[in-house]
Design a protein around this motif. Structure first.
Motif, mmCIF file in Angstrom:
data_model
loop_
_atom_site.group_PDB
_atom_site.id
_atom_site.type_symbol
_atom_site.label_atom_id
_atom_site.label_comp_id
_atom_site.label_asym_id
_atom_site.label_seq_id
_atom_site.Cartn_x
_atom_site.Cartn_y
_atom_site.Cartn_z
ATOM 1 N N ASN A 85 0.827 -1.214 0.000
ATOM 2 C CA ASN A 85 0.000 0.000 0.000
ATOM 3 C C ASN A 85 0.862 1.264 0.000
ATOM 4 O O ASN A 85 0.422 2.321 0.443
ATOM 5 C CB ASN A 85 -0.939 -0.001 1.205
ATOM 6 N N LYS A 87 1.989 3.234 -2.456
ATOM 7 C CA LYS A 87 1.472 4.330 -3.283
ATOM 8 C C LYS A 87 0.261 4.996 -2.639
ATOM 9 O O LYS A 87 0.110 6.221 -2.713
ATOM 10 C CB LYS A 87 1.111 3.820 -4.676
ATOM 11 N N LYS A 88 -0.576 4.207 -2.016
ATOM 12 C CA LYS A 88 -1.773 4.750 -1.371
ATOM 13 C C LYS A 88 -1.386 5.670 -0.219
ATOM 14 O O LYS A 88 -1.955 6.757 -0.061
ATOM 15 C CB LYS A 88 -2.655 3.613 -0.864
ATOM 16 N N ALA A 89 -0.416 5.224 0.580
ATOM 17 C CA ALA A 89 0.060 6.059 1.685
ATOM 18 C C ALA A 89 0.765 7.299 1.157
ATOM 19 O O ALA A 89 0.643 8.388 1.720
ATOM 20 C CB ALA A 89 0.997 5.250 2.577
ATOM 21 N N LYS A 91 0.181 8.971 -1.567
ATOM 22 C CA LYS A 91 -0.798 9.954 -2.043
ATOM 23 C C LYS A 91 -1.381 10.766 -0.893
ATOM 24 O O LYS A 91 -1.710 11.942 -1.055
ATOM 25 C CB LYS A 91 -1.918 9.245 -2.813
ATOM 26 N N LEU A 92 -1.510 10.132 0.265
ATOM 27 C CA LEU A 92 -2.022 10.847 1.434
ATOM 28 C C LEU A 92 -0.964 11.785 2.012
ATOM 29 O O LEU A 92 -1.292 12.866 2.518
ATOM 30 C CB LEU A 92 -2.467 9.851 2.511
ATOM 31 N N LYS A 194 -5.771 4.683 8.896
ATOM 32 C CA LYS A 194 -6.431 4.509 7.599
ATOM 33 C C LYS A 194 -5.627 3.589 6.683
ATOM 34 O O LYS A 194 -6.170 2.679 6.050
ATOM 35 C CB LYS A 194 -6.619 5.874 6.923
ATOM 36 N N VAL A 195 -4.325 3.831 6.616
ATOM 37 C CA VAL A 195 -3.430 3.039 5.754
ATOM 38 C C VAL A 195 -2.127 2.789 6.514
ATOM 39 O O VAL A 195 -1.299 3.685 6.618
ATOM 40 C CB VAL A 195 -3.104 3.772 4.429
ATOM 41 N N ASN A 197 1.376 2.143 6.974
ATOM 42 C CA ASN A 197 2.635 2.038 6.233
ATOM 43 C C ASN A 197 3.702 2.857 6.955
ATOM 44 O O ASN A 197 3.749 4.080 6.825
ATOM 45 C CB ASN A 197 2.482 2.523 4.793
#
Length: 231
Positions: A85, A87-89, A91-92, A194-195, A197
């Motif tokens: 995850n 990339k998801k982290a 982006k945040l 939420k994510v 990482n």
């Protein structure tokens, strides 16, 4: 109704564990973080043993991570040492980091403290490691364990505030650091719940922290931690 993302993440992580983490273990880990924080005041602030304390603290917690990993391999990913995850982290984190950079340089401009030296380069490389350790301890073990307790649940907002206050107190007596780390932990606590990482959070913690020290606090950690042993 669409399931809550955070609950889905926790449920997914827990399925990777052979057995649930007991409340006793969670409380033990939180106490370990508190003891480490108290050690900072004794060894870093009072005795001025900054580098030895950081090295010993990192080695001690790395050994604990290894010990837990040998018992339960899934705990590493559960804590947030994961890349699936990333990339998801990322982006945040990017928008918050951009705003943080503008504030750091803005404060430095008004304080006339934008005086960067080559000393910052080694810190931009090494400080993310210490930043990852801090995120693992304060956000991962404190916020993560409080959120996943098997007994009465605390609200996520309260967990984030508790974690942010603890992170801020650890940076006493520097008022700038206390304010900066409190705001940082508010956002990082939200991101972690939420994510999960640790890698992304640790990297940005290290980079933003190094710039914050040099520009806002107007302090040279490289001089204080490393060069003191060469002079």
């Amino acid at each position: 109704m669409r399931p809550n993302l955070t609950k889905d993440l926790i449920a997914f992580s827990e399925t990777k564990l052979k057995r649930p983490i007991s409340n006793k273990t969670r409380v033990f880990e939180i106490l370990g973080v508190v003891i480490t924080a108290l050690g900072k005041f004794v060894f870093m602030d009072y005795l001025n043993w900054r580098l030895p304390f950081v090295v010993i603290a990192m080695i001690s917690w790395f050994l604990y991570i290894f010990f837990r990993y040998k018992i339960e391999k899934g705990v590493i990913k559960y804590w947030g040492f994961r890349t699936d995850n990333f990339k998801k982290a990322l982006k945040l984190m990017i928008p918050f980091s951009m705003v943080s950079l503008m504030l750091i340089f803005g404060i430095g401009y008004f304080q006339n403290t934008i005086k960067l030296t080559w000393h910052i380069l080694p810190l931009l490389i090494t400080y993310p490691i210490w930043g990852s350790v801090q995120q693992f301890l304060i956000i991962g073990l404190v916020a993560g364990n409080l959120n996943d307790l098997n007994s009465k649940k605390l609200s996520k907002s309260l967990i984030i505030v508790i974690t942010s206050v603890l992170f801020s107190i650890v940076h006493f007596p520097s008022m700038w650091l206390m304010i900066g780390t409190f705001i940082l932990a508010l956002f990082y606590g939200y991101v972690y719940l939420k994510v999960k990482n640790i890698y992304v959070m640790g990297i940005f913690h290290g980079w933003l922290g190094a710039l914050f020290y040099y520009i806002v606090v107007n302090q040279d950690p490289f001089q204080d931690v490393f060069l003191i042993f060469l002079n």
